[in-house]
Design a protein around this motif. Sequence first.
Motif, short mmCIF file in Angstrom:
data_model
loop_
_atom_site.label_atom_id
_atom_site.label_comp_id
_atom_site.label_asym_id
_atom_site.label_seq_id
_atom_site.Cartn_x
_atom_site.Cartn_y
_atom_site.Cartn_z
N ALA A 1 0.91 -1.18 0.10
CA ALA A 1 -0.17 -0.02 -0.10
C ALA A 1 0.71 1.35 0.11
N ARG A 2 2.05 1.25 0.66
CA ARG A 2 2.91 2.22 0.76
C ARG A 2 3.41 2.66 -0.55
N GLU A 3 3.68 1.55 -1.09
CA GLU A 3 4.62 1.71 -2.48
C GLU A 3 3.62 1.85 -3.63
N GLY A 4 2.39 1.61 -3.54
CA GLY A 4 1.25 1.97 -4.52
C GLY A 4 1.24 0.57 -5.15
N ARG A 5 1.58 -0.56 -4.63
CA ARG A 5 1.52 -1.79 -5.82
C ARG A 5 0.04 -2.16 -5.72
#
Length: 312
Positions: free
Chosen positions: A308-312
Amino acid sequence: MAEAEAEKTQGRFRIPRLPGDIMIYPMLLGLLLHSFVPGLLEIGGFTTAVVHGGNALVFVILFGIGVGINFRSTPKAVKTGIMIIIPKLVLSVAFFMGDDLLGLSSLAIIGGVSFCNIALYTGIMAEYGDEAERGAAGILCFTAGPTITMIALGAAGIADISVGQLVGSLLPIVLGIVLGNLFPFVKQLMAPGVNPCIAVLGFALGCGMSLESLVAGGISGIVLAVICLAIGFATAGFDRLTGGTGKAGMACSTIAGTAMTTPPAVAASDASYAALVPVATAQIAAAVIITALVAPLLTGWLDERIAAREGR
């Protein structure tokens, strides 16, 4: 219309997905069978063979992981392994002071926490880890055997792990790395078989557990599991501080079933620990089951947060 109805019907029986469920569901099945119909697992033939074939499956999984590791990633795998093994061992030994922490002796704490369930770590990292994190399983083999506990308890000089055992633990990954890099078709051959082996391994591990062990360990066994998982969070933090994702640190917050061999091994070298053996063994057995069920969930949760943090 009929297709829609069929899809709706199938949905009623859909099993909910959980982080690490590729291993957790088979493990729960094995645990329940061993708890309620243990005789069924000893019926013979292929059924009994798979129940006692966990180590062979670990070889296949480690080999399959090895073929997927590029030569260039090997140093990083060694570094990851060292970065997660150091805080786990140091923090377990830190509980050495005193000999009664909420009903837990230092024998139970150090003897349990210093062991990592390498088979479970391998399965978790095969699903969530990168090449380095998967390859770190070879370094975690150094925690095998009661040696660390004996040293911490003043029983230095007695080691139940030989050079041959250590080499044998590292050999599957090393063979996989070499053959996978030299012969690309080996990678294509082995890679698809890793996940099915993980599921079967989960079943085999569950067949070595029982609800009876969970109850015998009591509240103190739960406390030991909490301590181990808390150390896993600390190890994950150390892993991140040194450039990792933290998933490897979380995945090694388990206790191997073989840790139950440590109390009697220590008592054999120092008779003063003999009285602690039954309760320490029961506590470790309970913590083995709890950490085996919770660690995959925590690692999956961490993986989701990172995604989620990396937008995956």
